[in-house]
Design a protein around this motif. Structure first.
Motif, mmCIF file in Angstrom:
data_model
loop_
_atom_site.group_PDB
_atom_site.id
_atom_site.type_symbol
_atom_site.label_atom_id
_atom_site.label_comp_id
_atom_site.label_asym_id
_atom_site.label_seq_id
_atom_site.Cartn_x
_atom_site.Cartn_y
_atom_site.Cartn_z
ATOM 1 N N ALA A 15 23.757 63.526 48.036
ATOM 2 C CA ALA A 15 23.370 62.583 46.985
ATOM 3 C C ALA A 15 22.857 61.279 47.580
ATOM 4 O O ALA A 15 21.783 60.796 47.199
ATOM 5 C CB ALA A 15 24.553 62.326 46.060
ATOM 6 N N CYS A 16 23.608 60.715 48.503
ATOM 7 C CA CYS A 16 23.199 59.449 49.109
ATOM 8 C C CYS A 16 21.908 59.608 49.911
ATOM 9 O O CYS A 16 21.044 58.730 49.900
ATOM 10 C CB CYS A 16 24.315 58.881 49.972
ATOM 11 N N LYS A 17 21.775 60.731 50.582
ATOM 12 C CA LYS A 17 20.547 60.982 51.329
ATOM 13 C C LYS A 17 19.360 61.075 50.371
ATOM 14 O O LYS A 17 18.314 60.479 50.605
ATOM 15 C CB LYS A 17 20.680 62.267 52.154
ATOM 16 N N PHE A 18 19.541 61.791 49.278
ATOM 17 C CA PHE A 18 18.480 61.946 48.287
ATOM 18 C C PHE A 18 18.124 60.595 47.666
ATOM 19 O O PHE A 18 16.956 60.284 47.458
ATOM 20 C CB PHE A 18 18.925 62.920 47.189
ATOM 21 N N LEU A 19 19.151 59.787 47.371
ATOM 22 C CA LEU A 19 18.941 58.483 46.738
ATOM 23 C C LEU A 19 18.588 57.393 47.747
ATOM 24 O O LEU A 19 18.359 56.246 47.362
ATOM 25 C CB LEU A 19 20.196 58.086 45.948
ATOM 26 N N ARG A 20 18.606 57.759 49.015
ATOM 27 C CA ARG A 20 18.279 56.845 50.120
ATOM 28 C C ARG A 20 19.148 55.592 50.086
ATOM 29 O O ARG A 20 18.672 54.465 50.073
ATOM 30 C CB ARG A 20 16.800 56.471 50.097
ATOM 31 N N GLU A 37 23.962 70.890 51.494
ATOM 32 C CA GLU A 37 23.537 71.440 50.200
ATOM 33 C C GLU A 37 22.650 70.440 49.445
ATOM 34 O O GLU A 37 22.966 70.039 48.321
ATOM 35 C CB GLU A 37 24.757 71.800 49.353
ATOM 36 N N PRO A 38 21.519 70.068 50.028
ATOM 37 C CA PRO A 38 20.681 69.041 49.380
ATOM 38 C C PRO A 38 20.068 69.498 48.059
ATOM 39 O O PRO A 38 19.880 68.689 47.151
ATOM 40 C CB PRO A 38 19.591 68.760 50.419
ATOM 41 N N THR A 39 19.790 70.767 47.924
ATOM 42 C CA THR A 39 19.165 71.272 46.695
ATOM 43 C C THR A 39 20.116 71.156 45.513
ATOM 44 O O THR A 39 19.687 70.911 44.387
ATOM 45 C CB THR A 39 18.719 72.733 46.877
ATOM 46 N N LYS A 40 21.397 71.327 45.773
ATOM 47 C CA LYS A 40 22.394 71.245 44.700
ATOM 48 C C LYS A 40 22.309 69.885 44.003
ATOM 49 O O LYS A 40 22.213 69.803 42.779
ATOM 50 C CB LYS A 40 23.795 71.478 45.280
ATOM 51 N N PHE A 41 22.310 68.810 44.797
ATOM 52 C CA PHE A 41 22.220 67.485 44.178
ATOM 53 C C PHE A 41 20.840 67.240 43.595
ATOM 54 O O PHE A 41 20.720 66.669 42.498
ATOM 55 C CB PHE A 41 22.564 66.347 45.145
ATOM 56 N N ALA A 42 19.806 67.652 44.269
ATOM 57 C CA ALA A 42 18.439 67.430 43.763
ATOM 58 C C ALA A 42 18.274 68.039 42.375
ATOM 59 O O ALA A 42 17.705 67.412 41.473
ATOM 60 C CB ALA A 42 17.418 68.001 44.739
ATOM 61 N N ASN A 43 18.783 69.252 42.191
ATOM 62 C CA ASN A 43 18.683 69.912 40.883
ATOM 63 C C ASN A 43 19.495 69.177 39.824
ATOM 64 O O ASN A 43 19.029 68.947 38.711
ATOM 65 C CB ASN A 43 19.150 71.369 40.980
ATOM 66 N N VAL A 44 20.724 68.815 40.173
ATOM 67 C CA VAL A 44 21.597 68.110 39.231
ATOM 68 C C VAL A 44 20.973 66.765 38.857
ATOM 69 O O VAL A 44 20.948 66.378 37.689
ATOM 70 C CB VAL A 44 23.023 67.951 39.813
ATOM 71 N N HIS A 45 20.460 66.066 39.846
ATOM 72 C CA HIS A 45 19.830 64.767 39.606
ATOM 73 C C HIS A 45 18.603 64.912 38.707
ATOM 74 O O HIS A 45 18.398 64.120 37.788
ATOM 75 C CB HIS A 45 19.442 64.117 40.941
ATOM 76 N N GLU A 77 20.499 74.489 37.444
ATOM 77 C CA GLU A 77 19.696 75.619 37.934
ATOM 78 C C GLU A 77 19.171 76.456 36.772
ATOM 79 O O GLU A 77 18.015 76.885 36.778
ATOM 80 C CB GLU A 77 20.523 76.485 38.878
ATOM 81 N N ALA A 78 20.013 76.661 35.770
ATOM 82 C CA ALA A 78 19.590 77.440 34.601
ATOM 83 C C ALA A 78 18.488 76.710 33.841
ATOM 84 O O ALA A 78 17.523 77.334 33.384
ATOM 85 C CB ALA A 78 20.786 77.707 33.695
ATOM 86 N N ARG A 79 18.590 75.406 33.712
ATOM 87 C CA ARG A 79 17.557 74.609 33.024
ATOM 88 C C ARG A 79 16.238 74.616 33.793
ATOM 89 O O ARG A 79 15.175 74.606 33.187
ATOM 90 C CB ARG A 79 18.012 73.168 32.839
ATOM 91 N N LEU A 80 16.328 74.630 35.099
ATOM 92 C CA LEU A 80 15.097 74.681 35.892
ATOM 93 C C LEU A 80 14.407 76.039 35.745
ATOM 94 O O LEU A 80 13.187 76.120 35.718
ATOM 95 C CB LEU A 80 15.388 74.369 37.359
ATOM 96 N N ARG A 81 15.198 77.111 35.625
ATOM 97 C CA ARG A 81 14.635 78.451 35.425
ATOM 98 C C ARG A 81 14.126 78.630 34.000
ATOM 99 O O ARG A 81 13.105 79.270 33.773
ATOM 100 C CB ARG A 81 15.685 79.530 35.721
ATOM 101 N N ASP A 82 14.881 78.090 33.043
ATOM 102 C CA ASP A 82 14.548 78.245 31.625
ATOM 103 C C ASP A 82 14.758 76.897 30.937
ATOM 104 O O ASP A 82 15.839 76.620 30.426
ATOM 105 C CB ASP A 82 15.443 79.321 30.996
ATOM 106 N N PRO A 83 13.710 76.064 30.917
ATOM 107 C CA PRO A 83 13.855 74.702 30.386
ATOM 108 C C PRO A 83 14.259 74.635 28.908
ATOM 109 O O PRO A 83 14.828 73.646 28.474
ATOM 110 C CB PRO A 83 12.471 74.089 30.578
ATOM 111 N N VAL A 84 13.966 75.657 28.149
ATOM 112 C CA VAL A 84 14.282 75.629 26.723
ATOM 113 C C VAL A 84 15.733 76.003 26.463
ATOM 114 O O VAL A 84 16.467 75.290 25.785
ATOM 115 C CB VAL A 84 13.338 76.563 25.928
ATOM 116 N N TYR A 85 16.181 77.129 27.004
ATOM 117 C CA TYR A 85 17.510 77.637 26.686
ATOM 118 C C TYR A 85 18.561 77.390 27.767
ATOM 119 O O TYR A 85 19.755 77.444 27.488
ATOM 120 C CB TYR A 85 17.445 79.135 26.374
#
Length: 132
Positions: A15-20, A37-45, A77-85
């Motif tokens: 998170a801190c790395k992503f947010l610099r 696990e940088p992708t985990k935070f990137a997706n959540v953010h 992750e689910a929202r990124l795969r399916d933004p509607v549902y």
């Protein structure tokens, strides 16, 4: 938990790395978003925003935070795969599969009962009465 995190690594959390920003020993994200696990935070953010995630983590009891983060990560992750549902779409698909499998099981049980009834009829004809 966050203090033990800093005993093992000098790297900022994902998170801190992503947010610099500087990752401190009291970083609310560090225990749940490790640097590997940088992708985990990137997706959540991307879906919830760092500020909202921080508020959620501060409002949730410490023993529930890991589950909360895992839920947020799953939903993101689910929202990124399916933004509607999002994950509701996945749940709906699984529920339809369960209903289909239940119908198939009922049909199979009915077939078994018919077969057992047929065998009972065969037994009756051999012995001249109904034995099963």
């Amino acid at each position: 938990m966050s203090s033990s995190y800093f005993n093992y690594t000098n790297s900022p959390c994902a998170a801190c790395k992503f947010l610099r920003r500087k990752c401190t020993s009291d970083c609310v994200f560090a225990p749940y978003f490790p640097p590997e696990e940088p992708t985990k935070f990137a997706n959540v953010h991307r879906i919830f925003g760092a500020s909202n995630v921080s508020k959620i983590l501060q409002e949730v009891a410490p023993h529930q935070r890991e589950d909360a983060v895992n839920s947020l990560a799953y939903e993101a992750e689910a929202r990124l795969r399916d933004p509607v549902y999002g994950c509701v779409g996945a749940i709906s698909v699984l529920q339809r599969q369960v209903l289909g499998l239940q119908r198939e099981l009922e049909e199979t049980n009915a077939d078994i009962m018919r077969y057992a009834s047929y065998l009972g009829g065969e037994t009756a004809s051999v012995y001249g009465d109904r034995r099963g």
